[in-house]
Design a protein around this motif. Sequence first.
Motif, mmCIF file in Angstrom:
data_model
loop_
_atom_site.group_PDB
_atom_site.id
_atom_site.type_symbol
_atom_site.label_atom_id
_atom_site.label_comp_id
_atom_site.label_asym_id
_atom_site.label_seq_id
_atom_site.Cartn_x
_atom_site.Cartn_y
_atom_site.Cartn_z
ATOM 1 N N ILE A 8 6.800 22.793 -7.749
ATOM 2 C CA ILE A 8 5.432 22.942 -8.263
ATOM 3 C C ILE A 8 4.436 22.281 -7.322
ATOM 4 O O ILE A 8 3.402 22.858 -6.964
ATOM 5 N N ASN A 9 4.744 21.053 -6.895
ATOM 6 C CA ASN A 9 3.842 20.365 -5.970
ATOM 7 C C ASN A 9 3.776 21.084 -4.617
ATOM 8 O O ASN A 9 2.733 21.079 -3.953
ATOM 9 N N GLY A 10 4.880 21.725 -4.214
ATOM 10 C CA GLY A 10 4.862 22.506 -2.991
ATOM 11 C C GLY A 10 3.943 23.710 -3.101
ATOM 12 O O GLY A 10 3.217 24.043 -2.160
ATOM 13 N N ALA A 11 3.959 24.350 -4.279
ATOM 14 C CA ALA A 11 3.058 25.483 -4.506
ATOM 15 C C ALA A 11 1.604 25.029 -4.496
ATOM 16 O O ALA A 11 0.724 25.721 -3.966
ATOM 17 N N SER A 128 -8.369 11.628 -6.734
ATOM 18 C CA SER A 128 -7.273 11.897 -5.791
ATOM 19 C C SER A 128 -5.942 11.362 -6.298
ATOM 20 O O SER A 128 -4.877 11.820 -5.859
ATOM 21 N N ARG A 129 -5.976 10.390 -7.242
ATOM 22 C CA ARG A 129 -4.735 9.809 -7.764
ATOM 23 C C ARG A 129 -4.419 10.256 -9.180
ATOM 24 O O ARG A 129 -3.344 9.961 -9.690
ATOM 25 N N ALA A 130 -5.346 10.951 -9.820
ATOM 26 C CA ALA A 130 -5.146 11.372 -11.209
ATOM 27 C C ALA A 130 -4.085 12.457 -11.295
ATOM 28 O O ALA A 130 -3.935 13.274 -10.390
ATOM 29 N N SER A 131 -3.345 12.471 -12.407
ATOM 30 C CA SER A 131 -2.292 13.465 -12.591
ATOM 31 C C SER A 131 -2.141 13.809 -14.061
ATOM 32 O O SER A 131 -2.586 13.061 -14.943
ATOM 33 N N LEU A 132 -1.526 14.951 -14.306
ATOM 34 C CA LEU A 132 -1.213 15.398 -15.659
ATOM 35 C C LEU A 132 0.295 15.340 -15.855
ATOM 36 O O LEU A 132 1.051 15.662 -14.941
ATOM 37 N N GLU A 133 0.710 14.976 -17.042
ATOM 38 C CA GLU A 133 2.135 14.990 -17.361
ATOM 39 C C GLU A 133 2.397 16.138 -18.321
ATOM 40 O O GLU A 133 1.921 16.145 -19.456
ATOM 41 N N ILE A 134 3.120 17.132 -17.846
ATOM 42 C CA ILE A 134 3.418 18.322 -18.633
ATOM 43 C C ILE A 134 4.932 18.501 -18.678
ATOM 44 O O ILE A 134 5.573 18.708 -17.646
ATOM 45 N N ALA A 135 5.493 18.396 -19.883
ATOM 46 C CA ALA A 135 6.942 18.553 -20.081
ATOM 47 C C ALA A 135 7.738 17.633 -19.159
ATOM 48 O O ALA A 135 8.762 18.019 -18.599
ATOM 49 N N GLY A 136 7.227 16.413 -18.990
ATOM 50 C CA GLY A 136 7.913 15.442 -18.146
ATOM 51 C C GLY A 136 7.645 15.587 -16.671
ATOM 52 O O GLY A 136 8.213 14.841 -15.864
ATOM 53 N N MET A 142 -6.009 16.946 -8.466
ATOM 54 C CA MET A 142 -6.692 17.443 -7.278
ATOM 55 C C MET A 142 -5.934 18.608 -6.633
ATOM 56 O O MET A 142 -6.542 19.634 -6.305
ATOM 57 N N PRO A 143 -4.613 18.507 -6.434
ATOM 58 C CA PRO A 143 -3.893 19.672 -5.910
ATOM 59 C C PRO A 143 -3.974 20.888 -6.826
ATOM 60 O O PRO A 143 -4.061 22.023 -6.348
ATOM 61 N N LEU A 144 -3.966 20.660 -8.147
ATOM 62 C CA LEU A 144 -4.074 21.777 -9.090
ATOM 63 C C LEU A 144 -5.427 22.461 -8.969
ATOM 64 O O LEU A 144 -5.521 23.705 -8.941
ATOM 65 N N LEU A 145 -6.483 21.665 -8.867
ATOM 66 C CA LEU A 145 -7.821 22.234 -8.684
ATOM 67 C C LEU A 145 -7.916 22.993 -7.363
ATOM 68 O O LEU A 145 -8.590 24.032 -7.278
ATOM 69 N N THR A 146 -7.241 22.484 -6.338
ATOM 70 C CA THR A 146 -7.261 23.151 -5.037
ATOM 71 C C THR A 146 -6.608 24.520 -5.117
ATOM 72 O O THR A 146 -7.133 25.509 -4.574
#
Length: 288
Positions: A8-11, A128-136, A142-146
């Motif tokens: 997911i992070n690679g995508a 830049s450091r914020a993240s979401l926790e989805i299903a663990g 920021m990468p998701l918005l990108t």
Amino acid sequence: MIWVETLINGALLGGLYALLGIGLALVFGVMRVVNIAHGEFMVLSAFCAVLLSNLFPQVSPLLMLIPVIALSFAVGWLYQAVIVNRVVTSPDPLSPLLLTFGVSVVLRNVMVEIFGADVRSLQVGELSRASLEIAGLNIGIMPLLTLVLAALLFMALQLVLRRTEFGRIVRATADRRDIVRLSGVKPDRVYNYVMGLSLALGAIGGVLLAVRSSFTPFSGAERLLIAFEVVVLGGLGSFWGALLGGIALGMAQLIGLKIDPNAGLLYAHLLFFIMLLIRPSGLVSSRV
């Protein structure tokens, strides 16, 4: 679960890589010119964003994208009108390559002279450091918005080229520049707008990459290499192919880092090489 998170992070990283390549794909699709200076222009846009952030510290660095995009469009328009149009129709295919290579060398040294060789980055604070926790799974905001921004830009560009009068003129010029002259279209002027749009799109990728990693005036070659691999892997002249190519490279890079922390971009480059052997036309074979 770790591998799912890696994919997911690679995508998400691939969305950023796709933004680096979309401008290069646009110019090649319309003019059949590889702009070697594309990486230096992206780095220059990142320096402009850092400079504006220092001048206006109370304004969010991401808002600096607006003036940087406008400035990049103007620079691209002038760059094409004054320099590239001189060789865009040259019978020698090396002429555009050599000219844009010369521009890249000059730009690199100008940036060293003006900004120095120090490592820079663009700070956006907690975002830049914020993240979401989805299903663990931990997904960076920021990468998701990108990735979302990349998909929206690709969709908007496709709609403009397919559904608007400007897009029809661009596609007609890409196919037969000699014929469109009979309709009163000036191909050189169309190329000016295309290059301006290309550098504006590249500025978005350049600034967002400056948020994710550091850069110097010598970082243009690395960014150009990624953009070139994205374009070729996706399919020359294909916008959605460039998006798929960027995602594939991002996944390959993070999988490689998970296997070997010292790999860097090695596995992404290996994927590019293997794809050239298996399918030289790219993932999607289409033109503007």
